[in-house]
Design an enzyme around this catalytic site. Structure first.
Site, mmCIF file in Angstrom:
data_model
loop_
_atom_site.group_PDB
_atom_site.id
_atom_site.type_symbol
_atom_site.label_atom_id
_atom_site.label_comp_id
_atom_site.label_asym_id
_atom_site.label_seq_id
_atom_site.Cartn_x
_atom_site.Cartn_y
_atom_site.Cartn_z
ATOM 1 N N GLU A 93 -3.217 -1.398 -2.474
ATOM 2 C CA GLU A 93 -3.820 -0.077 -2.374
ATOM 3 C C GLU A 93 -2.949 0.851 -3.188
ATOM 4 O O GLU A 93 -1.755 0.928 -2.961
ATOM 5 C CB GLU A 93 -3.818 0.408 -0.920
ATOM 6 N N CYS B 174 0.819 -1.219 0.000
ATOM 7 C CA CYS B 174 0.000 0.000 0.000
ATOM 8 C C CYS B 174 0.839 1.249 0.000
ATOM 9 O O CYS B 174 2.052 1.195 -0.060
ATOM 10 C CB CYS B 174 -1.003 0.007 1.135
ATOM 11 N N HIS C 195 -9.467 4.869 4.284
ATOM 12 C CA HIS C 195 -8.945 6.038 5.001
ATOM 13 C C HIS C 195 -10.033 7.040 5.315
ATOM 14 O O HIS C 195 -9.795 8.032 5.990
ATOM 15 C CB HIS C 195 -7.812 6.674 4.200
#
Ligand code: GLN
Ligand code: ZN
Length: 756
Positions: free
Chosen positions: A670, A648, A699
């Site tokens: 991600e 990520c 997030h």
């Protein structure tokens, strides 16, 4: 060896930590955000911290002290404010502090600036946006105030600003703007700033240009030359020190030296050698600020070695000052906050305050000879001897095991064969659903961990609480109908620290906080010796989760590269070698998980991109050992055990080939760029394994709708055949609330069913 009184200064560091020795600033800022204190109280906390810090540094004998590296959030954001370059979307916020924080972290309907890694450190900066409407204007108040404060304390203050080339190169162009093209508009403001700083009494100003340690194009090198020709031509300017750090400035050093800048700072801890400097004759008229004390790692300096370097440099420069290699932002404040650290290990270390003392000692030796620092030299030699001979540094059994591993140790059957075996064993539906590992780290979980630390809970009681958490998380996943379950990671304080605490060769600090971004601080473990796994680290928890369900529970481990990236690593052997030791420990854990009936194991490597070297020539060698370490960690299990990995927080462009080379059966990812772009990039390198492009952004507290996730899956299916596509959020759920997680996952499962 002597340094004469013509030296403008002799002992300095390039920048300072600012969160406060006890994280006072972090707490104050968070209190301000929560409305518990007002702006005046917040500013007062900063003022006190700065005053105490400056006083201590002056008392420690630095004769030039950086000012202006204090920040309420980030130095790149401060530079954007300095030049009036905040994005238009925050312009409507009248209060300057709230506007600043809105740019940093967003506000009601305002997106924050993007955040990304500061070179190859663990610090993250905010990426300024330069658009067609950006009109640079100068706002030097912060810097002038901090300069005045320092002067009032009688401190030899040296204002620090980020240089124009680095600022623009690290900024992001919006709506077709190429930030570097705006350099001509920015330079007059820098000249004005320099004039104002000189008028306010600054004799030296430090301009940070770390961007020059990356590969610059010819055009960028010309811009560097033009920039410093321009800035040094300004009348009424202070003396200019251009600071390079985090690597070898290469051709930029000669370019800078050819201008009229008065001094250059060079990092001698990351590749630059004295002969690189000796080959630049133009330095002979300038101040060379020699970064011989590592500003980024925690090891005590080899004072003898540093003195040899400094002695050789004396002939190459007009004057020499001793410095940290970079800002001290990247190391904890002081070993004084670690009374419980093993005294032998402690003797090998230097945190911020100790590094300042080393700088002072080296400068004293240059001025007065080595006899003047006989005690310091003796202590440093004793520490080096102790570190070389300490039994904990070497584990012959681990070394012998690694030596005996042949190429088959990183070899698994071809992916197609593995896929067939795993299909028969796991019997998963098309588009299997899963999560990345963590479930919400609730207040109750944190409280239990704190209570265990304080002795208010016994280990047994703590254990019971964590098992209850795991049971809840498994039950929730069963209820929601996920296909590959996880245990939820409730027992982990942090995905690296958790393993470091259980492995020999690592030490944890009590208060060794460093700023990661904004008010987020981390306490990286110190990897000091050979890494040995004493016993299984995760099997009990994950085995327990598996005992509660017939569905496969995915075992969760952190990969070797990420463990290194988020630790202070030993400097007495190549990182690649340390990586193999960590990989072996993780490999043993995967085998034990498999032995406990775990059929799927995920080895997270979110930091794969982080350790990528700054120079192109070094990148492939890094990727080779990073991939080999991952494969060593994941090739001990049978071909029927499914290996997942998770990546990520990055632009994957440069490492996309390495992602394929990891050869994990399933990769959840991600991406900073859009999901589709990552899939296209993966296709372009022939990636043919399972992939789970995060179908929603964890997030944000927003619950994604079924339609939204369905659309995202349909888009992904244009790039990936259904047999290879996995359905998962884009990262772990630990920062989210339980209610939103349940709803989001319910929608995710519904979307997968709809698309199936
Ligand atoms: N397994 C970890 C989690 O879910 C991965 C975290 C990460 O990607 N940084 O929390
Ligand atoms: Zn992640």
């Amino acid at each position: 060896m002597t340094v004469t009184s013509q030296n403008p200064f002799t002992a300095t560091v390039l920048g300072l930590p600012r969160i406060g020795p006890r994280r006072e600033l972090k707490r104050a800022i968070e209190s301000y955000w929560a409305g518990r204190i007002d702006a005046a109280e917040l500013r007062a906390v900063g003022r006190t911290l700065r005053r105490d810090q400056l006083t201590a540094l002056a008392a420690a004998g630095l004769d030039s002290i950086p000012v202006g590296t204090f920040s309420h959030y980030d130095q790149m954001l401060d530079t954007a404010v300095l030049f009036g370059a905040l994005p238009p979307r925050v312009a409507g916020i009248a209060d300057p502090l709230d506007r600043y924080f809105a740019a940093a972290r967003g506000a009601q309907s305002i997106e924050p600036l993007e955040m990304t890694k500061w070179f190859d450190t663990n610090y993250h900066y905010l990426v300024p946006e330069i658009g067609p409407d950006t009109v640079f204007t100068l706002h030097p108040d912060k810097l002038l105030v901090e300069l005045t404060e320092a002067q009032e304390l009688g401190v030899a203050a040296r204002p620090v600003v980020i240089g124009p080339l680095t600022f623009l190169k690290l900024a992001k162009g919006v709506d077709g703007v190429a930030p570097l093209n705006r350099l001509p508009e920015l330079l007059p403001l820098y000249r004005d700033l320099l004039r104002q700083l000189a008028a306010a009494g600054a004799q030296w100003v430090q301009i940070d240009e770390p961007a020059v340690v990356t590969d610059l194009t010819e055009a960028e090198l010309s811009l560097l030359l033009e920039t410093y020709a321009d800035l040094t031509a300004a009348p009424d300017r202070p003396k200019l020190l251009v600071a390079t750090y985090f690597g070898d400035p290469g051709p930029a050093l000669a370019a800078l030296a050819s201008t009229s800048v008065d001094g250059v700072a060079v990092d001698f801890t990351s590749g630059t050698t004295v002969s690189d400097v000796a080959s630049v004759p133009a330095l002979s008229g300038k101040l060379l600020v020699a970064g011989v004390v590592d500003g980024r790692n925690v090891w005590r300096t080899d004072l003898d070695g540093a003195l040899t370097t400094l002695g050789t440099l004396l002939g190459s420069a007009g004057a020499l000052a001793v410095s940290s290699s970079s800002s001290l932002l990247h190391v904890p404040y002081s070993l004084d906050a670690e009374p419980d650290l093993d005294p032998v290990l402690r003797s090998w270390l230097a945190f911020g305050a100790e590094k300042v003392a080393e700088v002072r000692a080296l400068a004293t030796a240059l001025r007065d000879g080595t006899d003047a620092i006989a005690d310091e030299l003796a202590a440093a030699r004793a520490a080096a001897r102790s570190r070389r001979t300490d039994a904990r540094l070497r584990n012959d059994a681990v070394r012998a095991r690694l030596d005996s591993l042949g190429p088959e140790a990183i070899h698994r059957a071809p992916a197609d064969e593995r896929r067939a075996l795993q299909r028969d064993r796991l019997r998963l539906p098309l588009l299997p659903t899963t999560t990345i590992g963590s479930y919400p780290q609730t207040g109750a979980i944190r409280l239990a961990r704190a209570a265990l630390r304080k002795g208010e809970l016994t280990a047994e009681q703590y254990h019971e609480r964590m098992r209850a958490e795991i049971a809840d998380v498994v039950a929730l996943q069963e209820k929601l109908g996920l296909d590959v379950l996880v245990h939820g990671e409730p027992e982990r304080n942090d995905m690296v620290q958790y393993f470091a605490e259980q492995l020999d060769g690592f030490a944890a600090t009590a208060n060794g906080w460093v700023q990661s971004y904004g008010t987020r601080c981390v306490r990286p473990p110190i990897l000091f010796g050979d890494v040995v796994r004493r016993e299984p680290m995760t099997v009990e928890w994950i085995g327990y989760a598996q005992s509660l369900t017939d569905k496969p529970v995915k075992g969760m481990l952190t990969g070797p590269v990420t463990i290194l990236a988020w630790s202070f690593v030993r400097d007495d052997q190549p990182l690649a070698e340390t990586a193999r030791q960590v990989a072996l420990a993780i490999r043993d854990e995967t085998v034990d998980l498999q032995g406990a009936g775990i059929r799927v194991v995920q080895v997270d490597e979110p930091a794969l991109r982080e350790l990528l070297p700054l120079r192109a020539e070094a990148k492939q060698a890094y990727l080779d050992w990073a991939v080999a370490a991952f494969r060593l960690a994941t090739s001990g299990v049978s071909d029927a055990t499914q290996i997942h990995t998770h990546l990520c927080y990055s632009e994957f462009g440069e490492v996309i080939g390495a992602i394929a080379a990891l050869d994990a059966d399933v990769t959840s990812i991600e991406a900073a760029r859009s999901r589709m772009e990552v899939l296209d990039d993966l296709n372009a390198v022939g990636f043919h394994l399972g992939v789970g492009p995060g179908v929603y952004d964890i997030h944000s507290p927003r619950v994604p709708s079924v339609e939204e996730i369905t659309a995202s899956l349909r888009a992904a299916l244009k790039a990936v055949p259904a047999e290879r596509l996995w359905v998962n959020p884009d990262c772990g759920l630990k920062t989210r609330g339980p209610a939103e997680v349940e709803q989001s996952l319910r929608n995710m499962v519904a979307a997968a069913q709809a698309v199936r």
